[in-house]
Every structure is written in C-alpha cells, then in structure tokens.
Design a protein around this motif. Structure first.
Motif, PDB file in Angstrom:
ATOM      1  N   LEU A  16       0.836  -1.205   0.000  1.00  0.00           N
ATOM      2  CA  LEU A  16       0.000   0.000   0.000  1.00  0.00           C
ATOM      3  C   LEU A  16       0.868   1.251   0.000  1.00  0.00           C
ATOM      4  O   LEU A  16       0.652   2.184  -0.783  1.00  0.00           O
ATOM      5  CB  LEU A  16      -0.923  -0.017   1.225  1.00  0.00           C
ATOM      6  N   ARG A  17       1.883   1.252   0.850  1.00  0.00           N
ATOM      7  CA  ARG A  17       2.777   2.414   0.922  1.00  0.00           C
ATOM      8  C   ARG A  17       3.551   2.579  -0.384  1.00  0.00           C
ATOM      9  O   ARG A  17       3.762   3.695  -0.859  1.00  0.00           O
ATOM     10  CB  ARG A  17       3.708   2.282   2.123  1.00  0.00           C
ATOM     11  N   GLY A  18       3.948   1.479  -1.000  1.00  0.00           N
ATOM     12  CA  GLY A  18       4.618   1.551  -2.297  1.00  0.00           C
ATOM     13  C   GLY A  18       3.689   2.047  -3.395  1.00  0.00           C
ATOM     14  O   GLY A  18       4.097   2.827  -4.261  1.00  0.00           O
ATOM     15  N   ASP A  19       2.430   1.600  -3.359  1.00  0.00           N
ATOM     16  CA  ASP A  19       1.449   2.061  -4.347  1.00  0.00           C
ATOM     17  C   ASP A  19       1.194   3.559  -4.232  1.00  0.00           C
ATOM     18  O   ASP A  19       0.927   4.224  -5.235  1.00  0.00           O
ATOM     19  CB  ASP A  19       0.125   1.301  -4.196  1.00  0.00           C
ATOM     20  N   PHE A  20       1.269   4.090  -3.025  1.00  0.00           N
ATOM     21  CA  PHE A  20       1.113   5.529  -2.815  1.00  0.00           C
ATOM     22  C   PHE A  20       2.150   6.282  -3.649  1.00  0.00           C
ATOM     23  O   PHE A  20       1.822   7.180  -4.425  1.00  0.00           O
ATOM     24  CB  PHE A  20       1.275   5.841  -1.318  1.00  0.00           C
ATOM     25  N   THR A  21       3.404   5.894  -3.506  1.00  0.00           N
ATOM     26  CA  THR A  21       4.480   6.556  -4.241  1.00  0.00           C
ATOM     27  C   THR A  21       4.360   6.305  -5.741  1.00  0.00           C
ATOM     28  O   THR A  21       4.461   7.232  -6.542  1.00  0.00           O
ATOM     29  CB  THR A  21       5.849   6.088  -3.716  1.00  0.00           C
ATOM     30  N   ASP A  22       4.113   5.056  -6.131  1.00  0.00           N
ATOM     31  CA  ASP A  22       4.035   4.728  -7.547  1.00  0.00           C
ATOM     32  C   ASP A  22       2.896   5.478  -8.238  1.00  0.00           C
ATOM     33  O   ASP A  22       3.078   6.018  -9.330  1.00  0.00           O
ATOM     34  CB  ASP A  22       3.867   3.219  -7.741  1.00  0.00           C
ATOM     35  N   LEU A  25       3.889   9.148  -8.681  1.00  0.00           N
ATOM     36  CA  LEU A  25       4.924   9.376  -9.693  1.00  0.00           C
ATOM     37  C   LEU A  25       4.461   9.037 -11.101  1.00  0.00           C
ATOM     38  O   LEU A  25       4.999   9.573 -12.076  1.00  0.00           O
ATOM     39  CB  LEU A  25       6.190   8.601  -9.334  1.00  0.00           C
ATOM     40  N   THR A  26       3.479   8.165 -11.227  1.00  0.00           N
ATOM     41  CA  THR A  26       2.943   7.838 -12.549  1.00  0.00           C
ATOM     42  C   THR A  26       1.696   8.651 -12.871  1.00  0.00           C
ATOM     43  O   THR A  26       1.078   8.445 -13.916  1.00  0.00           O
ATOM     44  CB  THR A  26       2.621   6.331 -12.668  1.00  0.00           C
ATOM     45  N   ARG A  27       1.348   9.553 -11.978  1.00  0.00           N
ATOM     46  CA  ARG A  27       0.217  10.471 -12.153  1.00  0.00           C
ATOM     47  C   ARG A  27      -1.118   9.734 -12.328  1.00  0.00           C
ATOM     48  O   ARG A  27      -1.979  10.144 -13.089  1.00  0.00           O
ATOM     49  CB  ARG A  27       0.474  11.440 -13.302  1.00  0.00           C
ATOM     50  N   ASP A  28      -1.269   8.643 -11.603  1.00  0.00           N
ATOM     51  CA  ASP A  28      -2.510   7.878 -11.612  1.00  0.00           C
ATOM     52  C   ASP A  28      -3.359   8.339 -10.423  1.00  0.00           C
ATOM     53  O   ASP A  28      -3.398   7.711  -9.371  1.00  0.00           O
ATOM     54  CB  ASP A  28      -2.200   6.381 -11.529  1.00  0.00           C
ATOM     55  N   TRP A  29      -4.021   9.483 -10.613  1.00  0.00           N
ATOM     56  CA  TRP A  29      -4.727  10.156  -9.513  1.00  0.00           C
ATOM     57  C   TRP A  29      -5.869   9.313  -8.954  1.00  0.00           C
ATOM     58  O   TRP A  29      -6.108   9.320  -7.740  1.00  0.00           O
ATOM     59  CB  TRP A  29      -5.258  11.511  -9.961  1.00  0.00           C
ATOM     60  N   PHE A  32      -4.339   6.652  -6.771  1.00  0.00           N
ATOM     61  CA  PHE A  32      -3.819   7.314  -5.572  1.00  0.00           C
ATOM     62  C   PHE A  32      -4.948   7.511  -4.561  1.00  0.00           C
ATOM     63  O   PHE A  32      -4.827   7.123  -3.399  1.00  0.00           O
ATOM     64  CB  PHE A  32      -3.192   8.658  -5.962  1.00  0.00           C
ATOM     65  N   ALA A  33      -6.046   8.103  -4.983  1.00  0.00           N
ATOM     66  CA  ALA A  33      -7.166   8.376  -4.078  1.00  0.00           C
ATOM     67  C   ALA A  33      -7.775   7.086  -3.538  1.00  0.00           C
ATOM     68  O   ALA A  33      -8.197   7.027  -2.372  1.00  0.00           O
ATOM     69  CB  ALA A  33      -8.226   9.211  -4.782  1.00  0.00           C
ATOM     70  N   ALA A  34      -7.814   6.032  -4.346  1.00  0.00           N
ATOM     71  CA  ALA A  34      -8.415   4.764  -3.930  1.00  0.00           C
ATOM     72  C   ALA A  34      -7.612   4.060  -2.843  1.00  0.00           C
ATOM     73  O   ALA A  34      -8.109   3.117  -2.221  1.00  0.00           O
ATOM     74  CB  ALA A  34      -8.587   3.849  -5.143  1.00  0.00           C
ATOM     75  N   LEU A  35      -6.401   4.503  -2.581  1.00  0.00           N
ATOM     76  CA  LEU A  35      -5.588   3.919  -1.519  1.00  0.00           C
ATOM     77  C   LEU A  35      -6.066   4.350  -0.132  1.00  0.00           C
ATOM     78  O   LEU A  35      -5.644   3.797   0.880  1.00  0.00           O
ATOM     79  CB  LEU A  35      -4.119   4.300  -1.701  1.00  0.00           C
ATOM     80  N   PHE A  36      -6.958   5.342  -0.095  1.00  0.00           N
ATOM     81  CA  PHE A  36      -7.518   5.851   1.156  1.00  0.00           C
ATOM     82  C   PHE A  36      -8.936   5.331   1.331  1.00  0.00           C
ATOM     83  O   PHE A  36      -9.626   5.031   0.354  1.00  0.00           O
ATOM     84  CB  PHE A  36      -7.552   7.388   1.128  1.00  0.00           C
ATOM     85  N   ALA A  73      11.065   8.480  -2.747  1.00  0.00           N
ATOM     86  CA  ALA A  73      11.473   7.110  -2.423  1.00  0.00           C
ATOM     87  C   ALA A  73      11.078   6.811  -0.985  1.00  0.00           C
ATOM     88  O   ALA A  73      11.295   7.637  -0.090  1.00  0.00           O
ATOM     89  CB  ALA A  73      12.977   6.948  -2.600  1.00  0.00           C
ATOM     90  N   ASN A  74      10.464   5.650  -0.780  1.00  0.00           N
ATOM     91  CA  ASN A  74      10.120   5.182   0.566  1.00  0.00           C
ATOM     92  C   ASN A  74      11.270   4.374   1.127  1.00  0.00           C
ATOM     93  O   ASN A  74      11.951   3.655   0.399  1.00  0.00           O
ATOM     94  CB  ASN A  74       8.884   4.280   0.529  1.00  0.00           C
TER      95      ASN A  74
END
Length: 147
Positions: A16-22, A25-29, A32-36, A73-74
């Motif tokens: 999950l934490r890695g997906d936040f950064t990815d 950085l890939t501008r997949d908004w 990104f929001a769905a991680l919350f 980077a995490n």
C-alpha cells in the motif's frame, strides 16, 4: 510474528505504501485516491489537508502539477497491527524542481493509520512530517528523450 496472517498483513501494508508513491509518480490520480478509505485524511501540515477521497484526488493532481519533475522514495518503516486496524511510519526522501525553477529536497516521515477493508488495507490517515529540507538548486535534470 510467526503468524502467516500477520506476515501477509505487513506485506500488504508495505505494498500500500509503495502504491502511494508509484501512483503519485505515474500520475494515476484515481489509483492514488483509492488507496484511502472514503473518509480518509491526508495531511501535509503547513501546506495542505484533504479529508475525503475526492479532496485527496483533486489535491494530488493540483500538488503534482506544480513540479517540473518530482521523485519520491520510501524507506523501511514500522507497522503495528491490531485486528483490522494498524498504525505505522514510513520514511521518505524526495527531490524535484518546481515549474518556477525552485528546487526542493527533503527527508520526511509519514505517520499512518490503516484499516483492513473488503478491498484490502487502506489509509485512514496519512500525516507528513518534514525532518530536513534543502532548497539549494539541483544541478541535474531529467534525461532528454532520444529520438
């Protein structure tokens, strides 16, 4: 930590934490929001606070729009799990240059709260704490694409 379920939970939270950064950085908004969680909170004290998936989605797009380039980077953190709830920290290094030419480099920590949902672990709260900041000019640049 000999329980396989606990190990799987830790792996999923780390992903999950890695997906936040990815996703940032890939501008997949949307990702990104769905991680919350739906009512999740993302706080960057002194800069921005977002209190729902909709605000987080709009916020990340707006914030990332300020950068000519941005890298995050995490680094290894901690996690403590109690049933369907967890808390943790993850350490972060970032650098980039804004469109106005200012440079930025920092080392920070995210203080996290997580919830197990039917869709997997999600952030309920993510609070950013800057530990070190450097605004001296970055001398490098992203590579120029070769045609």
């Amino acid at each position: 930590m000999h329980d396989l379920k606990a190990i799987a939970d830790r792996v999923e939270i780390d992903a999950l934490r890695g997906d936040f950064t990815d996703s940032a950085l890939t501008r997949d908004w949307d990702r990104f929001a769905a991680l919350f969680t739906v009512d999740g909170m993302w706080r960057i004290p002194g800069a921005a606070e977002f209190f729902s998936r909709e605000e987080i989605r709009a916020g990340i797009e707006r914030l990332q729009g300020n950068w000519e380039f941005f890298v995050q980077a995490n680094h290894q953190g901690t996690v403590s799990i109690e049933g369907d709830l967890a808390v943790g920290r993850v350490y972060v290094s970032e650098f980039g240059r804004f469109h106005d030419g200012r440079s930025h480099r920092n080392f920070s920590v995210y203080h996290d709260r997580y919830l197990r949902t039917p869709d997997g672990w999600r952030f309920t709260e993510r609070v950013y704490e800057v530990k070190y900041v450097d605004s001296s000019p970055l001398t490098g640049a992203p590579p120029v694409p070769v045609s």
